[in-house]
Design a protein around this motif. Structure first.
Motif, short mmCIF file in Angstrom:
data_model
loop_
_atom_site.label_atom_id
_atom_site.label_comp_id
_atom_site.label_asym_id
_atom_site.label_seq_id
_atom_site.Cartn_x
_atom_site.Cartn_y
_atom_site.Cartn_z
N UNK A 364 94.12 63.86 30.48
CA UNK A 364 93.01 63.26 31.22
C UNK A 364 93.39 63.11 32.68
N UNK A 365 92.66 63.78 33.55
CA UNK A 365 92.85 63.51 34.97
C UNK A 365 92.06 62.25 35.33
N UNK A 366 92.10 61.89 36.59
CA UNK A 366 91.46 60.63 36.99
C UNK A 366 89.96 60.64 36.75
N UNK A 367 89.30 61.77 37.03
CA UNK A 367 87.85 61.84 36.83
C UNK A 367 87.48 61.72 35.36
N UNK A 368 88.22 62.42 34.50
CA UNK A 368 87.90 62.37 33.07
C UNK A 368 88.28 61.02 32.47
N UNK A 385 93.72 57.51 21.58
CA UNK A 385 95.06 58.09 21.52
C UNK A 385 95.11 59.20 22.57
N UNK A 386 95.91 59.00 23.59
CA UNK A 386 95.98 59.93 24.71
C UNK A 386 97.27 60.73 24.59
N UNK A 387 97.13 62.03 24.39
CA UNK A 387 98.30 62.88 24.19
C UNK A 387 99.02 63.13 25.50
N UNK A 388 100.33 62.92 25.47
CA UNK A 388 101.16 63.21 26.64
C UNK A 388 101.51 64.69 26.59
N UNK A 389 100.60 65.52 27.13
CA UNK A 389 100.78 66.97 27.06
C UNK A 389 102.02 67.40 27.82
N UNK A 390 102.30 66.74 28.92
CA UNK A 390 103.46 67.12 29.72
C UNK A 390 104.77 66.89 29.00
N UNK A 391 104.74 66.09 27.93
CA UNK A 391 105.98 65.82 27.20
C UNK A 391 106.15 66.66 25.97
N UNK A 392 105.33 67.69 25.77
CA UNK A 392 105.47 68.54 24.60
C UNK A 392 106.86 69.15 24.57
N UNK A 421 99.52 60.52 32.03
CA UNK A 421 99.06 59.82 30.83
C UNK A 421 99.19 58.31 31.00
N UNK A 422 100.21 57.85 31.76
CA UNK A 422 100.36 56.42 32.00
C UNK A 422 99.17 55.88 32.79
N UNK A 423 98.74 56.60 33.81
CA UNK A 423 97.59 56.16 34.59
C UNK A 423 96.31 56.19 33.76
N UNK A 424 96.14 57.24 32.92
CA UNK A 424 94.95 57.32 32.09
C UNK A 424 94.90 56.18 31.09
N UNK A 425 96.04 55.86 30.46
CA UNK A 425 96.08 54.76 29.50
C UNK A 425 95.79 53.44 30.19
N UNK A 426 96.32 53.24 31.41
CA UNK A 426 96.07 52.00 32.12
C UNK A 426 94.58 51.83 32.44
N UNK A 427 93.92 52.92 32.89
CA UNK A 427 92.50 52.84 33.19
C UNK A 427 91.68 52.54 31.94
N UNK A 428 92.04 53.16 30.84
CA UNK A 428 91.31 52.91 29.60
C UNK A 428 91.48 51.48 29.13
N UNK A 429 92.69 50.95 29.23
CA UNK A 429 92.93 49.57 28.82
C UNK A 429 92.14 48.61 29.70
N UNK A 430 92.08 48.88 31.00
CA UNK A 430 91.33 48.00 31.89
C UNK A 430 89.84 48.03 31.58
N UNK A 431 89.36 49.14 31.01
CA UNK A 431 87.95 49.24 30.65
C UNK A 431 87.66 48.68 29.27
#
Length: 471
Positions: A364-368, A385-392, A421-431
């Protein structure tokens, strides 16, 4: 288990008599050529004995072709697949049955069933002489680590005569389909605080909850309990009236699967996309077992299956069948070419805010991520559940200690995942989402237990993390 199906209208392999002569072996052709040569020499030299020998040599392969051609029309085949739907990595058994319905015994039979290479090597069997009216059964196993829908067949049969003069190869037309569904992981039965009405203890709600004046009666029907007679309404309407039974409210859950090709990097059975598909399958199965009406939605805005106009599949006495429909849809789901989650957001916005929302996101980028945050406003309770694709490929496990080490505590994504993924998870939690990052090797059951532990706080709105953190 599928019913036995013949090859054609009469269950026999096909082919013309003249085409059968193309099955002559080298031995058969040699006998035929020698017989013709002997017959010509006998005619030229005037040797009747040599003519008889030549006719015998030429007649033997011709008789073999004729008998074998007749026999092949009287050999039928059937296939039984058990089970027709298996999880990835599990085995299915295929049983082949050959019946000789002619009055003549068959020669050597060689069977080969066509199967896709992902299911293993092509099975081959050799059957000796089958007596008139006899039958033979053979079986083999197939297994695939890749989900999908695979055809089994057609069956190829090669017949040969006892003298080795002729071999005929024909294919039956019948085939079966093996559906390999994603692996599912049992999820712990936790109570989701703040969930929509209709779950667990709060599932049944009476139509009358305030007082006698709010009761909506109906006419008495034969078999109604007389203790439910509402006498005030009976006196008002002049006929026997009873209180309505408590009406169950069907809880609803939407499982959102992100299938965008750009949201996942690697491929194969252990890829992040396959983890998301398996997670969606596990969530669908779990929520159906818990009594929810489940809708399976993708980023394209399409519901993969559903028996109603809204796409929901309701559980009941056919819960196993409805879960099977979902699994069949997930068996063949593939990457989409969508650039974002806009279509899924539009579907959720039109559907209203009723029910649970469980999402499996890729990158998830910032817009998504902001668009996913707006999805939460249309749902009562949301788990992501946000997959950390960069950590595959980084490895790791998601036991209780591993999750704490992932840094999802006190409302922050921490350093357990990559920066995106850390930023995406933080935004989702705040929402208001109960969002957790997913690393390679994480257990869905452990993630589910810890994510749902914070749903009560998140569902109340205004919080930015899980109450009490991970413990």
């Amino acid at each position: 288990m599928t019913a036995a199906r013949p090859a054609g209208p009469d269950g026999a392999v096909r082919g013309g008599l003249w085409g059968a002569f193309g099955g002559l072996t080298t031995r058969g052709r040699s006998f035929l050529a020698a017989g013709l040569a002997a017959a010509v020499c006998a005619y030229v030299l005037g040797q009747p004995d040599l003519l008889r020998v030549g006719l015998l040599l030429a007649a033997l392969p011709l008789v073999c072709v004729t008998v074998l051609h007749r026999t092949r029309y009287r050999v039928t085949a059937s296939r039984r697949l058990s089970p027709q739907r298996v999880a990835a990595g599990a085995e299915a058994r295929v049983r082949l049955r050959m019946d000789n319905v002619s009055r003549l015994p068959t020669g050597l039979l060689m069977l080969q069933d066509h199967v896709p290479y992902v299911l293993g090597p092509r099975p081959r069997f050799v059957l000796d002489r089958v007596e008139p009216g006899g039958k033979r059964e053979v079986s083999y196993r197939v297994r695939s680590d890749l989900r999908g829908r695979y055809p089994l067949g057609p069956l190829q049969l090669r017949l040969s005569d006892p003298f080795g003069m002729c071999e005929l190869t024909r294919s039956f037309s019948a085939y079966d389909l093996l559906t390999v569904v994603p692996r599912t992981e049992p999820l712990p039965a936790v109570r989701l605080a703040g969930e929509a009405p209709g779950y667990g203890e709060g599932r049944h709600h009476s139509l009358a909850q305030v007082g006698e004046d709010d009761i909506i009666p109906r006419e008495y029907r034969y078999g109604d309990d007389l203790r439910r007679v509402h006498w005030r309404s009976t006196a008002r309407y002049g006929e026997l009236m009873v209180r309505r039974e408590e009406q169950p409210q069907q809880a609803r859950c939407t499982v959102l699967l992100d299938t965008r090709a750009e949201a996942y990097e690697s491929g194969g059975p252990d890829s992040s996309f396959e983890w998301a598909v398996s997670g969606a399958a596990s969530a669908v199965t779990h929520m159906l077992e818990r009594g929810y009406a489940v809708r399976l939605l993708t980023d394209t805005g399409d519901t993969l299956t559903g028996d109603g106009g809204d796409g929901y599949v309701a559980p009941g006495h056919e819960a196993a069948d409805t879960a099977g429909l979902m699994m069949d849809a997930l068996a063949v789901v593939d990457h989409s070419e969508e650039a974002g989650l806009g279509r899924a957001h539009d579907v959720l916005r039109a559907a209203g805010s009723e029910g649970l929302l469980i999402a499996f996101f890729g990158d998830l980028d910032e817009a998504q991520a902001e668009l996913a945050c707006r999805m939460r406003r249309r749902s009562g309770t949301a788990v992501a559940f946000v997959r950390d694709v960069g950590g595959d490929g980084a490895g790791g496990s998601a036991d209780a200690g591993g999750l704490a080490g992932a840094g999802v505590a006190g409302g922050s994504a921490g350093a357990g995942g990559s920066g995106g993924v850390a930023d995406a998870v933080r935004l989702l939690q705040e929402a208001g989402w109960a969002a957790v990052p997913v690393r390679p090797g994480d257990s869905l059951a452990a993630l589910w237990r810890h994510a749902t532990r914070g749903v009560g706080a998140v569902a109340g709105g205004g919080t930015t993390g899980f109450s009490g953190g991970w413990s």
